[in-house]
Write a protein that holds these residues in place. Structure first.
Motif, PDB file in Angstrom:
ATOM      1  N   GLY A  40       0.805  -1.216   0.000  1.00 13.01           N
ATOM      2  CA  GLY A  40       0.000   0.000   0.000  1.00 13.01           C
ATOM      3  C   GLY A  40       0.837   1.264   0.000  1.00 13.01           C
ATOM      4  N   ASP A  41       2.020   1.220   0.606  1.00 13.82           N
ATOM      5  CA  ASP A  41       2.869   2.413   0.615  1.00 13.82           C
ATOM      6  C   ASP A  41       3.534   2.608  -0.749  1.00 13.82           C
ATOM      7  N   ALA A  42       3.967   1.511  -1.360  1.00 13.88           N
ATOM      8  CA  ALA A  42       4.585   1.601  -2.693  1.00 13.88           C
ATOM      9  C   ALA A  42       3.573   2.182  -3.682  1.00 13.88           C
ATOM     10  N   LEU A  95      10.642   5.423  -5.353  1.00 18.73           N
ATOM     11  CA  LEU A  95       9.954   5.662  -4.079  1.00 18.73           C
ATOM     12  C   LEU A  95       9.864   4.398  -3.220  1.00 18.73           C
ATOM     13  N   ASP A  96      10.039   4.573  -1.922  1.00 18.18           N
ATOM     14  CA  ASP A  96       9.830   3.518  -0.921  1.00 18.18           C
ATOM     15  C   ASP A  96      10.817   2.365  -1.058  1.00 18.18           C
ATOM     16  N   VAL A  97      11.947   2.605  -1.714  1.00 10.90           N
ATOM     17  CA  VAL A  97      12.975   1.570  -1.892  1.00 10.90           C
ATOM     18  C   VAL A  97      14.260   2.289  -2.277  1.00 10.90           C
ATOM     19  N   ASP A 118      12.539   7.927   0.254  1.00  9.85           N
ATOM     20  CA  ASP A 118      12.388   6.648   0.957  1.00  9.85           C
ATOM     21  C   ASP A 118      12.481   6.867   2.465  1.00  9.85           C
ATOM     22  N   HIS A 119      11.862   5.975   3.210  1.00  9.55           N
ATOM     23  CA  HIS A 119      11.917   6.078   4.679  1.00  9.55           C
ATOM     24  C   HIS A 119      12.630   4.888   5.314  1.00  9.55           C
ATOM     25  N   HIS A 120      13.320   4.087   4.512  1.00 15.03           N
ATOM     26  CA  HIS A 120      14.072   2.951   5.050  1.00 15.03           C
ATOM     27  C   HIS A 120      15.453   3.419   5.514  1.00 15.03           C
ATOM     28  N   GLY A 121      15.737   3.195   6.791  1.00 18.11           N
ATOM     29  CA  GLY A 121      16.992   3.663   7.366  1.00 18.11           C
ATOM     30  C   GLY A 121      18.225   3.026   6.752  1.00 18.11           C
ATOM     31  N   ALA A 138       5.874   6.313   6.760  1.00 16.55           N
ATOM     32  CA  ALA A 138       5.574   5.821   5.413  1.00 16.55           C
ATOM     33  C   ALA A 138       6.203   6.753   4.396  1.00 16.55           C
ATOM     34  N   THR A 139       6.589   6.201   3.254  1.00 14.91           N
ATOM     35  CA  THR A 139       7.021   7.061   2.154  1.00 14.91           C
ATOM     36  C   THR A 139       5.864   7.964   1.732  1.00 14.91           C
ATOM     37  N   ALA A 140       4.644   7.448   1.868  1.00 11.52           N
ATOM     38  CA  ALA A 140       3.483   8.270   1.525  1.00 11.52           C
ATOM     39  C   ALA A 140       3.406   9.537   2.388  1.00 11.52           C
ATOM     40  N   THR A 168      -1.129   1.496   5.611  1.00  9.49           N
ATOM     41  CA  THR A 168      -0.418   0.234   5.396  1.00  9.49           C
ATOM     42  C   THR A 168       0.805   0.127   6.290  1.00  9.49           C
ATOM     43  N   ASP A 169       1.635   1.193   6.260  1.00  3.34           N
ATOM     44  CA  ASP A 169       2.926   1.091   6.945  1.00  3.34           C
ATOM     45  C   ASP A 169       2.828   1.289   8.450  1.00  3.34           C
ATOM     46  N   THR A 170       1.711   1.817   8.934  1.00  5.45           N
ATOM     47  CA  THR A 170       1.533   1.912  10.390  1.00  5.45           C
ATOM     48  C   THR A 170       0.612   0.808  10.896  1.00  5.45           C
ATOM     49  N   GLY A 300      14.533  -3.933   5.543  1.00 10.76           N
ATOM     50  CA  GLY A 300      13.220  -3.438   5.969  1.00 10.76           C
ATOM     51  C   GLY A 300      13.336  -2.589   7.210  1.00 10.76           C
ATOM     52  N   HIS A 301      12.310  -2.624   8.014  1.00 10.76           N
ATOM     53  CA  HIS A 301      12.254  -1.808   9.224  1.00 10.76           C
ATOM     54  C   HIS A 301      12.463  -2.693  10.453  1.00 10.76           C
ATOM     55  N   VAL A 302      12.657  -2.037  11.611  1.00 10.62           N
ATOM     56  CA  VAL A 302      12.876  -2.794  12.845  1.00 10.62           C
ATOM     57  C   VAL A 302      11.687  -3.718  13.128  1.00 10.62           C
TER      58      VAL A 302
HETATM   59 MN   LIG Z   1       7.031   2.077   3.104  1.00 16.09          MN
END
Ligand SMILES: [Mn+2]
Length: 349
Positions: A40-42, A95-97, A118-121, A138-140, A168-170, A300-302
């Protein structure tokens, strides 16, 4: 591990303004892509960006193949087929990657400029202009900031995909990344007149074939590593038995994560029997799904991460158990040696 968690941008609002200017002033075509297995974020972040840029008269192409349960967001003719070569003088928005092999839909080579949002650390910032903000859930949400910076007036057509990405991302505002900031952003999106209840309801719809598949997957759940891990498997044979497509099982891992006592939840999805297994990992209480997936060559995320293991299910299961054991030990859990049992419903060691 070579991939380390990066901090956010020193001056995030300035970086977002820079990205807005780069996009708004670009004279040529703009191609927008995201990651494989789009979620959903992509879809939400790319769709919102495309619509905002279209409203500015830009020539855009969005290349993404959304899962069926998200296709209600897309209007006729909005998506383009994957490209084997980029058009001349094209700006590629990723976006998002990160700018790397998980970005899909068009080749990365041949872009006149790459803008990466992107929001991936773990993003190594390989774009010509990279805006990476792990504190954004989210990237959104970053695209919302971008649309605000572009000065485009908010419409339902922009707000709906943006909010979808955030939801999606939350995990519908249940994951640990649910911050006052993201709730505030969602509030602004809902204030456009968006029907929040209808959107969240629609996002939960699944085809009827989803439910028998869910039953089969839940039948495989086991709780190894002293019950700290919930592990389930989805095979191609199960899909064939219930006549289910490829794209409706994303939340299975979220379901088993709610088993009492579980710190890590893993779904093993057989992609190509004997050859390729997709791993989805969720976690809680400081245990890192990301650390598990980095050990498996993913990211990915934690709290939510994934990896692809190029091996059969049984091999993937062993690798996942080893990676999960290491992560749990790193976080101070004491584990007895766990034998490679595959007994359904086993309470583990
Ligand atoms: Mn995302």
């Amino acid at each position: 591990m070579s991939k380390v968690q990066n901090g956010g941008e020193q001056d995030y609002p300035a970086k977002i303004r820079q990205a807005a200017v780069a996009l708004a002033t670009w004279p040529g075509p703009i191609v927008i892509i995201s990651h494989i297995d789009p979620d959903g974020d992509a879809l939400g972040s790319t769709l919102a960006l495309k619509r905002a840029l279209d409203s500015l008269g830009k020539s855009t192409r969005l290349i993404i193949e959304p899962p069926r349960y998200l296709s209600f967001l897309v209007r006729e003719g909005e998506l383009s087929k994957p490209l084997s070569a980029l058009p001349e003088s094209c700006l590629l928005a990723v976006l998002d990657v990160e700018v790397g092999p998980r970005a899909t839909g068009a080749p990365l080579a041949g872009a006149a400029k790459i803008v990466n949002i992107d929001h991936h650390g773990t993003n190594p910032r390989h774009g010509d202009l990279s805006v990476v903000q792990p504190s954004r859930a989210a990237t959104a949400h970053m695209v919302k900031d971008l649309i605000d910076a572009l000065g485009v007036a908010w419409t339902l057509e922009l707000a709906e995909p943006c909010l979808t990405g955030i939801l999606t991302d939350t995990g519908n505002f249940r994951f640990s990344n649910t911050s006052p900031e993201v709730l505030h952003a969602a509030g602004e999106l809902i204030a456009t007149g968006l029907d929040y209840v209808a959107l969240t309801d629609r996002l939960q719809w699944r085809p009827q074939s989803y439910y028998p598949l869910l039953g089969k997957v839940m039948d495989t759940v086991e709780f190894p590593l002293g019950g700290l891990l919930a592990l389930a498997q989805l095979t191609q044979a199960m899909r064939a038995e219930v006549g289910n497509g490829e794209d409706d099982s994303d939340d299975f891992v979220g379901i088993i994560r709610y088993a009492e006592g579980v710190k890590l939840a893993v779904l093993l999805k057989e992609k190509i029997p004997g050859q390729e297994t997709k791993v989805s990992v969720r976690s809680r209480d400081g245990v890192s799904a990301q650390a598990v997936c980095l050990r498996l060559g993913g990211g990915g995320h934690v709290a939510a991460a994934g990896a692809t293991i190029y091996a059969d299910l049984a091999t993937a299961r062993r690798q996942v158990l080893a990676a999960a054991r290491e992560e749990l030990r790193d976080k101070g859990f004491t584990l007895k040696e766990d034998s490679a049992r595959v007994v359904s419903g086993s309470q583990g060691d």
